[in-house]
Design a protein around this motif. Structure first.
Motif, PDB file in Angstrom:
ATOM      1  N   ALA A 305       0.822  -1.211   0.000  1.00 17.75           N
ATOM      2  CA  ALA A 305       0.000   0.000   0.000  1.00 17.75           C
ATOM      3  C   ALA A 305       0.856   1.260   0.000  1.00 17.75           C
ATOM      4  O   ALA A 305       0.606   2.197  -0.772  1.00 17.75           O
ATOM      5  CB  ALA A 305      -0.935  -0.013   1.210  1.00 17.75           C
ATOM      6  N   VAL A 306       1.870   1.314   0.870  1.00 13.93           N
ATOM      7  CA  VAL A 306       2.700   2.511   0.953  1.00 13.93           C
ATOM      8  C   VAL A 306       3.458   2.735  -0.349  1.00 13.93           C
ATOM      9  O   VAL A 306       3.627   3.873  -0.802  1.00 13.93           O
ATOM     10  CB  VAL A 306       3.680   2.400   2.144  1.00 13.93           C
ATOM     11  N   HIS A 307       3.914   1.649  -0.959  1.00 11.07           N
ATOM     12  CA  HIS A 307       4.642   1.783  -2.222  1.00 11.07           C
ATOM     13  C   HIS A 307       3.733   2.368  -3.303  1.00 11.07           C
ATOM     14  O   HIS A 307       4.153   3.235  -4.079  1.00 11.07           O
ATOM     15  CB  HIS A 307       5.160   0.413  -2.659  1.00 11.07           C
ATOM     16  N   VAL A 308       2.494   1.922  -3.342  1.00 14.85           N
ATOM     17  CA  VAL A 308       1.549   2.442  -4.335  1.00 14.85           C
ATOM     18  C   VAL A 308       1.247   3.914  -4.061  1.00 14.85           C
ATOM     19  O   VAL A 308       1.176   4.733  -4.994  1.00 14.85           O
ATOM     20  CB  VAL A 308       0.258   1.603  -4.333  1.00 14.85           C
ATOM     21  N   LEU A 309       1.086   4.280  -2.810  1.00 14.74           N
ATOM     22  CA  LEU A 309       0.862   5.689  -2.473  1.00 14.74           C
ATOM     23  C   LEU A 309       2.043   6.545  -2.910  1.00 14.74           C
ATOM     24  O   LEU A 309       1.861   7.667  -3.410  1.00 14.74           O
ATOM     25  CB  LEU A 309       0.622   5.840  -0.971  1.00 14.74           C
ATOM     26  N   LYS A 414      -1.276  16.315   1.696  1.00 14.71           N
ATOM     27  CA  LYS A 414      -1.527  16.221   3.135  1.00 14.71           C
ATOM     28  C   LYS A 414      -2.193  14.901   3.493  1.00 14.71           C
ATOM     29  O   LYS A 414      -1.832  14.250   4.484  1.00 14.71           O
ATOM     30  CB  LYS A 414      -2.402  17.393   3.585  1.00 14.71           C
ATOM     31  N   LEU A 415      -3.163  14.482   2.698  1.00 14.34           N
ATOM     32  CA  LEU A 415      -3.838  13.205   2.938  1.00 14.34           C
ATOM     33  C   LEU A 415      -2.854  12.049   2.871  1.00 14.34           C
ATOM     34  O   LEU A 415      -2.851  11.161   3.737  1.00 14.34           O
ATOM     35  CB  LEU A 415      -4.962  13.013   1.923  1.00 14.34           C
ATOM     36  N   PHE A 416      -1.991  12.065   1.859  1.00 14.14           N
ATOM     37  CA  PHE A 416      -1.037  10.970   1.692  1.00 14.14           C
ATOM     38  C   PHE A 416       0.015  10.959   2.796  1.00 14.14           C
ATOM     39  O   PHE A 416       0.463   9.892   3.220  1.00 14.14           O
ATOM     40  CB  PHE A 416      -0.379  11.055   0.317  1.00 14.14           C
ATOM     41  N   VAL A 417       0.413  12.137   3.256  1.00 10.00           N
ATOM     42  CA  VAL A 417       1.370  12.205   4.368  1.00 10.00           C
ATOM     43  C   VAL A 417       0.757  11.604   5.627  1.00 10.00           C
ATOM     44  O   VAL A 417       1.393  10.810   6.336  1.00 10.00           O
ATOM     45  CB  VAL A 417       1.815  13.661   4.622  1.00 10.00           C
ATOM     46  N   ASN A 421       2.062   8.151   7.359  1.00 13.14           N
ATOM     47  CA  ASN A 421       2.530   8.175   8.748  1.00 13.14           C
ATOM     48  C   ASN A 421       1.815   7.128   9.588  1.00 13.14           C
ATOM     49  O   ASN A 421       2.423   6.493  10.459  1.00 13.14           O
ATOM     50  CB  ASN A 421       2.319   9.562   9.358  1.00 13.14           C
ATOM     51  N   ILE A 422       0.540   6.929   9.336  1.00 16.73           N
ATOM     52  CA  ILE A 422      -0.223   5.909  10.070  1.00 16.73           C
ATOM     53  C   ILE A 422       0.323   4.521   9.767  1.00 16.73           C
ATOM     54  O   ILE A 422       0.563   3.707  10.667  1.00 16.73           O
ATOM     55  CB  ILE A 422      -1.715   5.994   9.718  1.00 16.73           C
ATOM     56  N   PHE A 423       0.526   4.242   8.478  1.00 19.28           N
ATOM     57  CA  PHE A 423       1.008   2.923   8.080  1.00 19.28           C
ATOM     58  C   PHE A 423       2.426   2.659   8.581  1.00 19.28           C
ATOM     59  O   PHE A 423       2.722   1.588   9.126  1.00 19.28           O
ATOM     60  CB  PHE A 423       0.970   2.787   6.555  1.00 19.28           C
ATOM     61  N   SER A 424       3.308   3.617   8.395  1.00 18.29           N
ATOM     62  CA  SER A 424       4.715   3.394   8.728  1.00 18.29           C
ATOM     63  C   SER A 424       4.979   3.469  10.225  1.00 18.29           C
ATOM     64  O   SER A 424       5.974   2.920  10.707  1.00 18.29           O
ATOM     65  CB  SER A 424       5.597   4.413   8.007  1.00 18.29           C
ATOM     66  N   GLY A 425       4.102   4.133  10.969  1.00 17.46           N
ATOM     67  CA  GLY A 425       4.316   4.267  12.403  1.00 17.46           C
ATOM     68  C   GLY A 425       3.655   3.197  13.232  1.00 17.46           C
ATOM     69  O   GLY A 425       3.782   3.183  14.457  1.00 17.46           O
ATOM     70  N   ASP A 426       2.958   2.267  12.581  1.00 14.79           N
ATOM     71  CA  ASP A 426       2.248   1.207  13.298  1.00 14.79           C
ATOM     72  C   ASP A 426       3.243   0.159  13.777  1.00 14.79           C
ATOM     73  O   ASP A 426       3.947  -0.455  12.979  1.00 14.79           O
ATOM     74  CB  ASP A 426       1.200   0.570  12.383  1.00 14.79           C
ATOM     75  N   ASN A 432      -5.852  -5.600   9.105  1.00 13.55           N
ATOM     76  CA  ASN A 432      -7.135  -4.914   9.270  1.00 13.55           C
ATOM     77  C   ASN A 432      -7.003  -3.402   9.312  1.00 13.55           C
ATOM     78  O   ASN A 432      -7.987  -2.683   9.128  1.00 13.55           O
ATOM     79  CB  ASN A 432      -7.794  -5.383  10.565  1.00 13.55           C
ATOM     80  N   ARG A 433      -5.779  -2.883   9.531  1.00 11.92           N
ATOM     81  CA  ARG A 433      -5.591  -1.444   9.693  1.00 11.92           C
ATOM     82  C   ARG A 433      -5.691  -0.683   8.370  1.00 11.92           C
ATOM     83  O   ARG A 433      -5.845   0.544   8.375  1.00 11.92           O
ATOM     84  CB  ARG A 433      -4.212  -1.173  10.316  1.00 11.92           C
ATOM     85  N   TYR A 434      -5.618  -1.334   7.250  1.00 11.55           N
ATOM     86  CA  TYR A 434      -5.426  -0.652   5.970  1.00 11.55           C
ATOM     87  C   TYR A 434      -6.730  -0.284   5.257  1.00 11.55           C
ATOM     88  O   TYR A 434      -6.777   0.719   4.540  1.00 11.55           O
ATOM     89  CB  TYR A 434      -4.561  -1.521   5.052  1.00 11.55           C
TER      90      TYR A 434
END
Length: 673
Positions: A305-309, A414-417, A421-426, A432-434
């Motif tokens: 997901a992060v790579h696609v973002l 801003k949305l992507f940041v 941050n949510i994904f990488s800081g988990d 289920n978080r995605y």
């Protein structure tokens, strides 16, 4: 000086120095001597002579006898700081070479019980060169030190002072020790993974080097028997130009077979959606030839997901490049001198700008820094417009439409940041978080495409096209993982799909419902086969009884068969019909499933595999990077076997380091930009 042997006498007073554990005090006439219990040499034992000459003798004597003298050296220093007595010292030496009349050293105890940790115990343990060499190899692996450190002058001096008996070896010998350590730890990981009742998920990461070499890292993700999310690097393979897609699939299959986990595979996660479809198909076909997969060969094909973002953001940044360059020019101009900076600050104050943020140029390798630069500059828009009117030297001014574009794109970023941050800081990135975050991106992209400005709508359309490819491939896996969150279940899918699909939402919701039921049925079949003693490999469940003399096994089978025709509710139906669990910030989904496993035995088995699926393969250190993973120059210079051994073993040993975050397992090896 040396003197002839005499009978040992009783010491007139307590001998407090540690050296007297290695000497016996004897008296000849009115003269006292100290007799070494190791070599029988006699030295002056007078109280006026002190103990320095005795200590110096011991350093030579014990070294010749291969005794560990390091504690003796430590004791010399500690004696200056604190008064210590000796604890249970038992001096061992060759009885055949000792005289019967010598008395063994007396056992003394510490007078300061509260400082037991400072008591120096000088035992008879011998220095072990082989053990020390393995410990050195372990240290090099665990902390990522270069193998060549064993040849550094500073390291040699430090070790020699610490342990004079250590024999230095070339880095080639340490490399051999590292390989031995790797093979030993690999066997442990092999046994651990093959004992798992659940399946594993495989993340495929592509790496490169400054010399343009390519590597492939295979990481197993799983939830262990204690419902803890775990990951282990299985292989770090060096690729060459001959590795086409069909060869890459063979490389992955060979690695899986090396670990005997090909039948345990549940999902595979790749970096992006561009070039890996054929690889997944080949792997699915190859594995299903010998061992059936879940749900008629179904294998979740997931993309990071992060790579696609990051790829979506990259498209937006490239389109806005001309505007971004003007913003950089504006910031550079203001910061070009203190005079201009002061003038700009005065303008901002006169206009009434209350922002306290300083203008800072972005980093070309971190797109979140570009977002920060744009956001700050937009806050000073009025000041820049005023500067444009009154300073002819300022030539990087933005037009009104460019200011609007910059503001809109900054809102996109801003949305992507926030989501990145949510994904990488988990710390526990369960699958289920995605779903809710990705759905928010989907909804926003739909809205952005409706922008009346042709330039902005074209950017949004380009971003959405890339997102749609990811969504078509991963939406089912994302939705199923969200359903297995007891706080959401089907309700979250219904909530988001009604916003995303509108009038066709019901059909889409039914597709998800059918998908999770199909998957659950596959797990139910596996459970039935376990009960009958013929489970598929990789789908085993704990047996209800391990007693071979259990006479009610036939009853268990009868009960299972007789209940097939009855309208009993399944785990899945029971789970979905019950109310959702209240949302709170302290909720831990893995703990919830651990507690509720007895209530949902089959569904919990499915939840274990799905929640352990890595929905992202980007570490926090690379979350906002515009480039790929680049291995540092030193490790890329190692031979392939050594490189794999060092990287894999460090990952396996990382629980002993200070950083327990699994996502940073390979952060040490990233080349600094």
């Amino acid at each position: 000086m040396e003197v002839s042997n005499e009978l040992a006498i009783k010491k007139p007073k307590r001998l407090t120095s540690v050296v007297w554990n290695h000497f016996q005090r004897i008296r000849k006439a009115d003269v006292c001597y100290a007799v070494c219990v190791h070599c029988d040499k006699k030295l002056s034992g007078s109280s006026n002579s002190g103990t320095t000459h005795l200590r110096n003798h011991l350093l030579r004597c014990l070294k010749r006898s291969n005794y560990d003298v390091s504690q003796l050296l430590v004791a010399k220093k500690k004696k200056k700081d604190t008064s210590l007595s000796l604890a249970n010292v038992n001096v061992s030496y060759d009885e055949a070479q000792r005289k019967d009349e010598y008395i063994k050293p007396t056992v003394m105890k510490s007078d300061l019980e509260q400082r037991k940790d400072e008591v120096i115990s000088l035992g008879s343990c011998r220095f072990d060169q082989e053990r020390s060499q393995l410990d050195l190899a372990r240290m090099i692996i665990l902390h990522g030190y270069p193998l060549t450190m064993v040849e550094h002058v500073g390291f040699k001096r430090f070790v020699k002072n610490l342990q004079p008996l250590f024999e230095f070896v070339p880095n080639s010998s340490i490399e051999v020790s590292c390989m031995e350590f790797y093979l030993k730890e690999k066997q442990k990981v092999y046994e651990l993974i093959n004992r798992l009742h659940g399946r594993i998920n495989l993340a495929i990461e592509m790496w490169s080097s400054p010399e343009n070499a390519e590597y492939m890292c295979l990481i197993a993700h799983y939830i262990d028997e204690d419902w803890k999310l775990q990951q282990k690097i299985l292989n770090f393979v060096t690729l060459d130009s001959s590795h086409t897609e069909d060869v890459l699939s063979e490389v992955i299959i060979n690695c899986l077979m090396e670990w005997d986990v090909e039948y345990k595979l549940f999902a595979m996660t790749f970096d992006d959606c561009s070039a890996d479809d054929d690889i997944v198909l080949r792997i699915k076909d190859r594995i299903s030839q010998n061992r059936p997969l879940l749900s008629n060969g179904q294998l979740f094909d997931v993309r990071s997901a992060v790579h696609v973002l990051n790829l979506i953001v990259k498209d937006a940044m490239e389109t806005l490049q001309e505007v971004t360059e003007k913003v950089r020019g504006s910031v550079s101009y203001v910061k070009s001198s203190q005079v201009i900076q002061g003038k700009f600050n005065d303008i901002a104050q006169q206009i009434g700008i209350s922002s306290q943020r300083n203008l800072v140029l972005d980093s070309s390798t971190r797109w979140n820094s570009t977002y920060s630069m744009l956001e700050t500059v937009i806050g000073y828009k009025s000041a820049f417009c005023f500067l444009q009117e009154h300073d002819p030297a300022y030539t990087s001014a933005l037009s009104d439409i460019e200011w609007e574009w910059a503001k809109s794109i900054t809102g996109y970023l801003k949305l992507f940041v926030e989501i990145t941050n949510i994904f990488s800081g988990d710390k526990c990135p369960t699958a289920n978080r995605y779903f809710p975050e990705i759905c928010d991106v989907h909804i926003q992209l739909i809205e952005w495409c409706k922008n009346p400005d042709d330039f902005l709508s074209s950017i949004a359309s380009k971003m959405k096209a890339k997102f749609d490819k990811y969504w078509s491939k991963c939406s089912l896996a994302l939705a199923v993982a969200a359903i297995l969150d007891p706080r959401f279940k089907m309700k979250l899918v219904e909530y988001y799909y009604s916003q995303i699909y509108g009038s066709t939402a019901l059909d889409r919701i039914k597709e998800v419902s059918d998908g999770i039921k199909e998957l659950f049925n596959a797990y139910s079949i596996c459970s039935t086969l376990v009960d009958q003693g013929s489970a598929l490999p990789g789908s085993s469940l704990p047996s209800t009884s391990t007693d071979s003399r259990d006479r009610l096994k036939g009853f268990d089978k009868f009960l299972h068969e007789s209940s097939q025709g009855q309208s009993s509710i399944s785990d899945l139906d029971k789970y979905l019909e019950e109310p959702v669990f209240p949302r709170n910030c302290d909720f831990n989904i893995l703990n919830w499933w651990k507690v509720h496993t007895p209530r949902y035995p089959i569904l919990s088995m499915m939840a274990r595999d799905i929640l352990g699926t890595p929905m992202s393969t980007v570490s926090p250190e690379l979350a906002f990077g515009v480039g790929g993973r680049v291995l540092d120059s030193y490790r890329s210079s190692l031979n392939p076997d050594t490189r794999q051994a060092l990287i894999c073993t460090r990952d396996w040993l990382r629980v002993e380091s200070e950083d327990h975050n699994p996502s940073s397992a390979l952060a040490l090896y990233v080349e600094a930009n």
